[in-house]
Design a protein around this motif. Structure first.
Motif, short mmCIF file in Angstrom:
data_model
loop_
_atom_site.label_atom_id
_atom_site.label_comp_id
_atom_site.label_asym_id
_atom_site.label_seq_id
_atom_site.Cartn_x
_atom_site.Cartn_y
_atom_site.Cartn_z
N PRO A 170 0.72 -1.16 -0.10
CA PRO A 170 -0.09 0.11 -0.08
C PRO A 170 1.01 1.28 -0.03
O PRO A 170 0.91 1.91 0.93
CB PRO A 170 -0.85 -0.01 1.31
CG PRO A 170 0.09 -1.02 2.17
CD PRO A 170 0.65 -1.96 1.34
N PRO A 197 -3.65 5.07 -0.16
CA PRO A 197 -2.53 4.98 0.42
C PRO A 197 -2.00 6.61 1.29
O PRO A 197 -1.87 6.65 2.55
CB PRO A 197 -1.39 4.72 -0.32
CG PRO A 197 -1.90 3.92 -1.58
CD PRO A 197 -3.00 4.86 -1.72
N THR A 252 5.12 9.72 1.84
CA THR A 252 4.21 9.38 0.97
C THR A 252 3.57 10.43 0.24
O THR A 252 3.10 9.83 -0.95
CB THR A 252 3.02 8.76 2.16
OG1 THR A 252 3.48 7.87 2.93
CG2 THR A 252 1.76 8.29 1.32
#
Length: 645
Positions: free
Chosen positions: A65, A173, A214
């Motif tokens: 993920p 995600p 991220t």
């Protein structure tokens, strides 16, 4: 770190089944990615090509993920890497020694790359596997391009299956990362005025750092949706909330603040964020504390952001290092990544060399087992892998014997590969040994079904067990002889390097030097982040050494925590448009204090108690400097750990 509790034995730890939920969807898709190529080739009446193509299905096992922008790039390189491994394995099969050297190089390169970029996943194991299985196929260098093409097409199929989730939840995600940060903030509010506040604070910083990475990896210059801007703004707000929390000694209405943060996190689980945000109600702020009022204001800003009432006018800034900087940092002589990659490659080569020299049947199982064992992140994890792989293989051979007793062929093989891959992915999150129990018969079926010769299954199963035991033994010897205490011995020097790099950043931030919007151009920040990353990785490796120096680890953990906080505060200060400068005298005193701490850390001595000047407007940084020096002095104790450090 807890004291007074006896840790379970390594054997018991290896058999522990964790409580992570089963990844049902991923398991089904992994089974399809492995079984479908066999099924397609069966339609053309060629099982052998189907089994070769199935190797490309291992690409899906690298799906995790992470943002789809990064996942697309990562899987593309995995497809190329697996395809090249098959090509090299096919053309080098007639040359055992060269094959052994190449196997070591493939393993070391893949291990290093995954470690340098901190990719989660099975690392080098499947690159070694497909190369090894290619050398075990009937020798036919002229089929190199055909085999590579089959694997490449199968890998592209896996890529398409993996990317299909983008159509349903393109920023899943990223949403989960931001949600995790708000939950961590709520837990920090709960932990205020308790003994666990430092640990909660560390988790918030780590979560915010992971979330920023991220979002950076999910950013695309060609297309940025409104949702991505919302998540970016929510992350900025979370940073402001955290800074507000550590600036005050008293938080009013902590229960209400914590509940509000959890409500914001809950909204991020919804598919329609804007609609879900309209139904949440926050507390009625009644504050006399100015700092708490500012925190509450940011929480309401977060709600407005969810309602799409707030549009960010900021440019998107990310602290992502360049590829060159990542490799330079990982190639540092003190990098645990480089050491582990070299060890991985050398002992994978030795395992392959021994297997080839002794002419072991299907000798690729020896280096494969060695690679699987050495894939453990720490020494303890390596021993866990050895126990799990040994037990999983023994039981897996029994499962394989039952399945192969029915002499499956054609569509039954495709079905078995699908089911066994499905079950492997289902249990890999629970325990590696359980996964090995099903991965073993899967690999045996693929090897046996494609084998040429009159060998019985008992022969194959027996040799497989012997090969696995030899491979495990070589892997354990490699870990025990090389780098057993290499991590802990590097901690003092890395702490010293990190402090010195933070001193350079401190000079840039508070002397009005130019700071580029593109963080990749800021050399000082790059060095600091590289050193901090290496330090964290070395510390993680040190926690799994045998024997483990608990006293030393308990001493170094708060130091690393303070360095993390200092890096966080320096980066935030650098983004302040009204950045203040310090006078030459104050700046010189600060740099002297930092150099004294770096010198003391490197020599494992106590830092001098020179006064830290008052930093008006930067009291948080001043407090962090004082805490760092206190931690370096052993929290007031006279002893700095020197055992093996």
């Amino acid at each position: 770190m807890e004291e007074g509790k006896s840790s379970p034995s390594i054997f018991r730890q290896a058999l522990t089944v964790n409580k992570k939920p089963f990844p049902w969807l991923k398991a089904v898709l992994a089974g399809i990615a492995s079984g479908l190529p066999i099924l397609i080739m069966l339609l053309f009446n060629n099982l052998q090509y189907g089994l070769i193509a199935a190797l490309g299905g291992f690409t899906y096992l690298y799906v995790f993920p992470i943002p789809y922008v990064l996942l697309a790039k990562k899987l593309a390189w995995v497809v190329l890497g697996i395809s090249v491994s098959v090509f090299l394995g096919t053309i080098l099969a007639p040359f055992p020694i060269i094959s052994a050297i190449t196997m070591g190089l493939i393993g070391a390169t893949a291990f290093f790359t995954f470690g340098a970029f901190r990719f989660i996943g099975p690392s080098a194991i499947f690159f070694v596997l497909v190369f090894a299985m290619s050398t075990g196929m009937p020798i036919a260098p002229e089929e190199a391009f055909l085999r590579t093409g089959l694997v490449f097409l199968s890998g592209i199929l896996s890529w398409c299956i993996a990317m299909s989730g983008w159509f349903f939840n393109p920023h899943g995600p990223e949403k989960n990362a931001v949600k995790t940060t708000y939950i961590a903030l709520a837990q920090l509010v709960d932990a205020l005025s308790t003994k666990s506040v430092n640990e909660a604070q560390y988790h918030v910083m780590k979560s915010m750092k992971d979330t920023s990475q991220t979002l950076a990896s999910g950013y695309s210059k060609w297309h940025t949706s409104n949702l991505f801007y919302q998540l970016y703004e929510l992350n900025n707000i979370a940073n402001k909330i955290y800074l507000g929390m550590i600036e005050t000694n008293t938080i009013q209405q902590p229960k209400e603040l914590g509940e509000a943060l959890r409500k914001i996190a809950l909204v991020l689980e919804s598919k329609d964020i804007e609609s879900a945000a309209k139904h949440i109600t926050l507390f009625e702020p009644i504050f006399q504390n100015e700092q708490t009022s500012l925190i509450a204001k940011e929480i309401f800003n977060a709600k407005d952001c969810l309602n799409a009432k707030s549009k960010t006018s900021e440019e998107l800034h990310f602290t992502t290092p360049t590829i060159k900087r990542v490799f330079v940092g990982a190639l540092n002589k003190n990098s645990i990544i480089l050491i582990n990659a070299l060890r991985f490659g050398i002992f994978t080569f030795l395992a392959a060399f021994i297997a080839y020299e002794f002419h072991l049947n299907r000798s690729f199982w020896v280096p494969l087992s060695c690679a699987a064992v050495m894939s453990g992140a720490t020494v303890i994890a390596t021993f866990h892998r050895a126990i799990q792989r040994g037990l999983g293989t023994i039981l897996g051979i029994i499962v394989a014997s039952v399945l192969l007793a029915f002499h499956p062929s054609g569509y039954f093989i495709a079905l078995f590969v699908f089911l066994l891959t499905f079950i492997t992915e289902l249990f890999i999150v629970k325990n590696y040994g359980l996964a090995a129990l099903f991965f073993t018969p899967n690999a045996l079926i693929m090897a046996e079904a494609g084998a040429v010769g009159d060998y019985s299954f008992i022969y194959f199963a027996t040799t497989r067990l012997v090969d696995v035991i030899i491979g495990i033994a070589i892997g354990l010897i490699g870990v025990w002889l090389v780098g057993r205490n290499s991590a802990s011995s590097r901690l003092p020097h890395l702490i010293s390097k990190t402090i010195r790099s933070q001193a350079q950043v401190f000079f840039v931030v508070f002397s009005n030097k130019k700071i580029y919007k593109n963080y990749g151009k800021n050399i000082e920040f790059n060095k600091m982040n590289t050193n901090l990353t290496n330090l964290n990785m070395v510390f993680d490796a040190a926690t799994g050494e045998i024997p483990k120096d608990k006293k030393a680890l308990e001493y170094y953990w708060p130091i690393i925590h303070s360095l993390e906080e200092m890096a966080f505060l320096l980066e935030k200060s650098s983004r302040n448009k009204e950045r203040q400068t310090l006078g030459d005298e104050k700046l010189a005193k600060i740099l002297l204090v930092l150099e004294e701490m770096a010198h003391a850390a490197d020599r494992k001595e106590r830092a001098p108690l020179n006064a830290i000047p008052v930093l008006n407007g930067f009291l948080i940084i001043q407090d962090t400097l004082q805490q760092l020096r206190k931690n370096l002095m052993g929290c007031g104790e006279n002893i700095v750990p020197k055992q093996s450090l």
